[in-house]
Design an enzyme around this catalytic site. Structure first.
Site, PDB file in Angstrom:
ATOM      1  N   ALA A 140     -91.196   1.949 -44.834  1.00 39.97           N
ATOM      2  CA  ALA A 140     -89.994   2.328 -45.576  1.00 39.97           C
ATOM      3  C   ALA A 140     -90.137   1.858 -47.014  1.00 39.97           C
ATOM      4  CB  ALA A 140     -88.757   1.689 -44.950  1.00 39.97           C
ATOM      5  N   MET A 141     -89.206   2.315 -47.863  1.00 36.55           N
ATOM      6  CA  MET A 141     -89.319   2.007 -49.286  1.00 36.55           C
ATOM      7  C   MET A 141     -87.956   1.657 -49.868  1.00 36.55           C
ATOM      8  SD  MET A 141     -91.225   1.608 -51.852  1.00 36.55           S
ATOM      9  CE  MET A 141     -90.511   1.043 -53.391  1.00 36.55           C
ATOM     10  N   GLU A 142     -87.946   0.571 -50.629  1.00 34.53           N
ATOM     11  CA  GLU A 142     -86.697  -0.032 -51.105  1.00 34.53           C
ATOM     12  C   GLU A 142     -86.148   0.556 -52.403  1.00 34.53           C
ATOM     13  OE1 GLU A 142     -89.750  -1.627 -51.097  1.00 34.53           O
ATOM     14  OE2 GLU A 142     -90.006  -2.863 -52.876  1.00 34.53           O
ATOM     15  N   ASN A 143     -86.420   1.819 -52.737  1.00 28.08           N
ATOM     16  CA  ASN A 143     -85.905   2.420 -53.978  1.00 28.08           C
ATOM     17  C   ASN A 143     -84.448   2.032 -54.209  1.00 28.08           C
ATOM     18  OD1 ASN A 143     -88.332   4.122 -53.844  1.00 28.08           O
ATOM     19  ND2 ASN A 143     -87.219   5.145 -52.203  1.00 28.08           N
ATOM     20  N   HIS A 201     -84.759  -6.458 -50.219  1.00 27.94           N
ATOM     21  CA  HIS A 201     -85.480  -6.195 -51.463  1.00 27.94           C
ATOM     22  C   HIS A 201     -84.531  -5.977 -52.640  1.00 27.94           C
ATOM     23  CE1 HIS A 201     -89.737  -6.150 -50.795  1.00 27.94           C
ATOM     24  NE2 HIS A 201     -89.757  -5.158 -49.924  1.00 27.94           N
ATOM     25  N   HIS A 257     -85.218  -5.637 -44.085  1.00 27.42           N
ATOM     26  CA  HIS A 257     -86.266  -5.877 -45.081  1.00 27.42           C
ATOM     27  C   HIS A 257     -85.979  -5.086 -46.360  1.00 27.42           C
ATOM     28  CE1 HIS A 257     -90.527  -6.662 -46.309  1.00 27.42           C
ATOM     29  NE2 HIS A 257     -90.358  -5.511 -46.940  1.00 27.42           N
ATOM     30  N   GLU A 258     -85.745  -3.801 -46.220  1.00 27.25           N
ATOM     31  CA  GLU A 258     -85.525  -2.971 -47.415  1.00 27.25           C
ATOM     32  C   GLU A 258     -84.235  -3.376 -48.113  1.00 27.25           C
ATOM     33  OE1 GLU A 258     -88.162  -1.572 -48.129  1.00 27.25           O
ATOM     34  OE2 GLU A 258     -89.048  -1.605 -46.118  1.00 27.25           O
TER      35      GLU A 258
HETATM   36  N1  PHE Z   1     -92.447  -1.710 -50.545  1.00 29.30           N
HETATM   37  C1  PHE Z   1     -92.411  -1.203 -49.205  1.00 29.30           C
HETATM   38  C2  PHE Z   1     -91.916  -2.343 -48.337  1.00 29.30           C
HETATM   39  O1  PHE Z   1     -90.801  -2.571 -48.198  1.00 29.30           O
HETATM   40  C3  PHE Z   1     -93.710  -0.749 -48.663  1.00 29.30           C
HETATM   41  C4  PHE Z   1     -94.312   0.449 -49.320  1.00 29.30           C
HETATM   42  C5  PHE Z   1     -95.359   0.296 -50.189  1.00 29.30           C
HETATM   43  C6  PHE Z   1     -93.830   1.704 -49.050  1.00 29.30           C
HETATM   44  C7  PHE Z   1     -95.943   1.392 -50.788  1.00 29.30           C
HETATM   45  C8  PHE Z   1     -94.409   2.789 -49.628  1.00 29.30           C
HETATM   46  C9  PHE Z   1     -95.476   2.649 -50.504  1.00 29.30           C
HETATM   47  O2  PHE Z   1     -92.621  -3.150 -47.860  1.00 29.30           O
HETATM   48 ZN    ZN Z   2     -91.307  -4.858 -48.577  1.00 27.76          ZN
END
Ligand code: PHE
Ligand code: ZN
Length: 876
Positions: A267-270, A306, A302-303
């Protein structure tokens, strides 16, 4: 060697602050799967009054259609474009740059930048995806205010999302509509996101501790709306927990999560708009296992976490990646420990660390938590940066105490909110808030490799003292031949013959954290009237290997009386490990259950008052991987056989107990912690029964078949399914067909169907995996599906590591193919080949041949090139 431009290294020591700030960026995006146009207006500001000769903006795969400076079209002599981006000559002090580019979302199979998958437009910008959307200073220390206007056809894309708040929307000609989003918080480009598609939302609200209402929205396909409640509940729990434990409140009026089947990572924390692999959002009792539910809880948290550790306080450069990831993993682990069972959570965390990070740290891909150089940053989203990074934060928590740690994070947020900072800034905040000296602790961030701690204890019955000597050493890793000692917090208790913890000093403390700072140190404990057994590294207080030379009786005793859940588990693991290793040494000999292990297991089986989830942990055997890690040369087949043999011996020996457990724990599906633990224990009983000797096993597979048919939830159904498909003596073709037919419309369930087959050690395993790759439901473009087959295949040890090299050759062929589609996933999947030095000569040869073959591939991606280059510098 591969083309040299493919592995030019970027060094941490080369960091240069930005010459130009970008204060604002306004994006206007006209979405189309084939040809999307992106117009960007950047407000640039030079930091110094000195004139600059040129300014470079990153850009990759962009077709430049138009470029203007301060409203004027730029002559061709004013700029240059190449494969890495756009260079402007003689840039002014302050100016507005406008570019219009064309990109191709449907052709973007790397899933980095803007892509079109499953009918939706999505973005992934971490780490360096934004440069695939527009020309920009695509680095985390460039913080700008973003405004985004999306245009798309109303019909296919009724929903248009980006970070922050939706400030305006309207209709365009020809069935298009638009929406404008503004994010009030300056952010780095890696946190940018936009989404467009036909999505439905599950909605809820959360009231923050200061009384603000936040709208919560989870966007999924309409038919999945009923599978979002675990995600939504987890989100609300995480938001509350961060307020209570860290005093951190959410800062926007809206928090959005979008689920997709096409995603490279978890997943991604945008900012304000997380994008998730559907695996960590969707769950219903019929389709998701208890493990899946727990995965959702932890990744959602987790996200969310962030938002403070990563977004509000962000990274100066990518070498600092663990600043956000290590800290955020630590936070999500602690959250899960508070939501569930702390002991069981810790055992799971350590299991993961040992399975992924220890091998990484012992092989050619070893790198410090804060790396010194990289070629492709995507290759550094590793177990070391995440899991070991979290262990370093945990050690700070142990050393400074709960309150001290909180003082440290408070100061960290106060000092650095809104800034792009370094790991050093974090450690300094911890130091300053506690008047502590962490200078030696910093070595943990700089030094790769897993320290080995050896313990030696002597009880003196005359002097009534116990003397404990601890020593440490760290094996060399690539580029770091010599290692320094690191401060290692070793949590200790001394347990007497009554099973009580002895007082360790005059204050009466029964547990202590000893900090081993030097190569060797001795501690003497006075006033010990009875002999004691040392319980060391309680709670796994440091990411090290421990050699604690206890005899079997002492381990068995600790397994029964130690009040530290982790060490109690560890004592049994050690006994089981020893027994499996004995089987490996003497293949084919009939083993008996060693009495110490028998006693420990028997005590656990009889203790009906114990938390069932913890009981299941105590009764589980070390994985084949873990056993292999303990050997000088990994004996793949012998380990597999010895472990199966021990499963079968334990299955037989306690046959009656397992049967009772199996029957007594039957229950209607509930989702509370106790029910989850009972299911886990019951399915463990079933697996021991199925592995008990042949005659009885036939009967037991009937139980498994029955459970498969009658289960009212996926946990039980899948447990039975897996046993039947993977048991060497069972034929399960009918069940494979049945499962597929039932779940073919549920991609996440079909991923399990693929993975369990790819892991099955069947006689025709390789051919079967080849068949899976041509199955109509297999799709090279969907990472979850590719991982379900190729990732799982590497865990099918006896097949992947077949002595004739067939597994490696086959695997390399597939990686080669994947590299042209999705380099990031290809490079990640290829890492098991890097461990070639751990196997016998024949396998070494076959593995390095596979690496060599990959190295020679035309159009090798930078991602894969770097992994191969580090794994096998000899590849030509
Ligand atoms: N930053 C994301 C995480 O929560 C991981 C991630 C890295 C997702 C690169 C997509 C691309 O850990
Ligand atoms: Zn992360």
């Amino acid at each position: 060697m591969m083309a040299s431009e493919n592995n030019s290294l970027i060094h941490r020591s080369d960091y240069q602050p930005l010459a130009y700030l970008i204060t604002d960026i306004a994006l206007d995006v006209r979405l189309d799967p084939e040809n999307t146009e992106v117009t960007a207006r950047l407000h640039l500001q030079r930091q110094s009054p000195e004139p600059a000769s040129a300014l470079h903006l990153d850009g990759e795969g962009l077709e430049l259609l138009e470029i203007r400076r301060d409203g004027q079209s730029l002559p061709e002599t004013g700029y240059a474009v190449d494969g890495s981006g756009l260079t402007l000559f003689q840039p002014e002090q302050d100016f507005v740059l406008e570019t219009r580019v064309r990109i191709h979302p449907a052709a973007n199979l790397a899933l980095s930048g803007l892509y079109h998958a499953g009918g939706h437009f999505l973005t992934q910008c971490e780490a360096e995806g934004f440069r695939r959307i527009t020309y920009y200073q695509d680095r985390p220390d460039c913080l700008a205010r973003f405004t985004v206007t999306l245009h798309a056809p109303q019909k296919t894309c009724p929903v248009l999302l980006a970070n922050g708040n939706c400030v305006a929307q309207g209709n365009d000609p020809q069935g298009f509509h638009w929406a404008r989003w503004e994010d009030p918080y300056p952010k780095p480009s890696y946190l940018f996101a936009m989404v467009a598609g036909d999505l439905a939302a599950m909605r809820d609200t959360f009231t923050t501790q200061s009384g603000r209402q936040v709208a919560l929205e989870i966007y999924v396909a309409e038919r999945d709306l009923n599978a979002c409640s675990q995600a939504m509940d987890s989100l609300k729990r995480a938001m509350r927990w961060d307020e209570v434990v860290y005093g951190r409140e959410y800062d926007l009026d809206r928090y959005m999560i979008v689920a997709t089947d096409s995603f490279n990572m978890g997943a991604m924390e945008n900012k304000g708009l997380n994008i998730f692999n559907a695996k960590y959002v969707l769950a219903s009792p019929e389709t998701a296992t208890d493990t899946d539910y727990q995965g959702i809880e932890s990744v959602i948290a987790h996200e969310y976490f962030h938002n403070w550790t990563g977004n509000r306080v962000t990274l100066r450069d990518w070498f600092q990646l663990s600043l956000k990831e290590g800290l955020t993993v630590f936070r999500d682990q602690e959250f899960s420990a508070d939501m569930n069972s702390r002991g069981v959570q810790r055992i799971g965390d350590v299991r993961r660390l040992r399975a992924a990070q220890f091998p990484e740290d012992a092989g050619p891909l070893a790198h410090p938590v804060r790396p010194d150089a990289y070629s492709e940053i995507n290759n550094f989203y590793t177990a070391t940066v995440y899991e070991k990074g979290a262990e370093l934060v945990r050690m700070l928590h142990t050393l400074l105490g709960k309150e001290g740690f909180r003082r440290g994070t408070d100061l960290y947020f106060e000092r650095h909110d809104g800034h792009a900072v370094t790991i050093e800034d974090f450690v300094e905040a911890m130091e300053d808030a506690n008047h502590a000296d962490l200078s030696r602790f910093r070595t943990w961030y700089a030094q790769a490799g897993t320290p080995l701690v050896k313990a030696h204890g002597v009880y003196d019955p005359k002097a009534h003292t116990y003397t404990l000597t601890l020593s440490q050493s760290t094996p060399p890793t690539p580029g770091q031949p010599l290692k320094e000692p690191v401060p290692i917090p070793v949590r200790v208790a001394l347990i007497n013959t009554q099973g009580e913890k002895a007082a360790l000093d005059i204050s009466g403390a029964r547990e202590k954290v000893l900090v081993l700072e030097e190569a060797t140190r001795t501690w003497t404990f006075q006033n010990m009237p009875d002999p004691v057994i040392p319980s060391l590294l309680r709670g796994f207080s440091a990411p090290v290997r421990l050699e604690n030379p206890l005899d079997d009786q002492s381990r068995s005793f600790l397994a029964c009386v130690d009040d530290d859940p982790f060490n109690r588990w560890e004592s049994i693991q050690e006994l089981a490990l020893k027994s499996i290793l004995a089987g490996v040494q003497n293949p084919g000999t009939v083993q008996t259950l060693p009495s110490a292990l028998e006693r420990a297991l028997s005590a656990t089986l009889q203790d009906g008052a114990m938390d069932p989830a913890f009981r299941a942990e105590l009764l589980s055997l070390p994985s084949e991987d873990y056993v292999g890690e303990q050997m000088a040369v990994i004996a793949v087949d012998a380990i597999h056989q010895a472990r199966d043999a021990l499963l079968s011996i334990i299955g037989n020996h306690f046959h009656g107990e397992w049967l009772n457990l199996y029957h007594d724990l039957a229950a209607v599906y509930e989702r509370d912690g106790l029910s989850i633990g009972r299911r886990r224990l019951r399915n463990m009983a079933l697996s021991y029964l199925v592995y008990s000797d042949r005659h009885r096993a036939d009967d037991m597979t009937l139980h498994a078949r029955q459970q498969y048919v009658q289960a009212d939830n996926m946990t039980d159904r899948l447990a039975a399914f897996q046993l039947l498909v993977q048991h060497p003596l069972h034929d399960a073709e009918d069940i494979l067909m049945d499962f597929y037919q039932k779940w073919q419309d549920h991609p996440l369930v079909i991923d399990k169907w693929f993975a369990i087959q790819a892991m099955a050690p069947r006689a025709d395993a390789l051919r079967h995996v080849q068949y899976l790759l041509v199955h109509p439901a297999f799709d090279w473009k969907v990472p979850n599906r590719v991982r379900a087959v190729l990732g799982a295949f590497t865990m099918n040890h006896t097949v992947f590591h077949a002595a004739d090299g067939s597994g490696y050759a086959f695997f390399a062929e597939q990686i080669r193919r994947l590299d042209d589609i999705n380099p990031q996933t290809a490079a990640r999947l290829a890492t098991p080949l890097s461990r070639w030095q751990r196997y016998d000569e024949v396998r070494q040869k076959a593995m390095t041949q596979a690496l060599q073959k990959l190295a020679a591939k035309p159009h090798l991606s930078r991602d894969l090139a770097e992994v191969i280059q580090r794994a096998y510098p000899g590849a030509a």
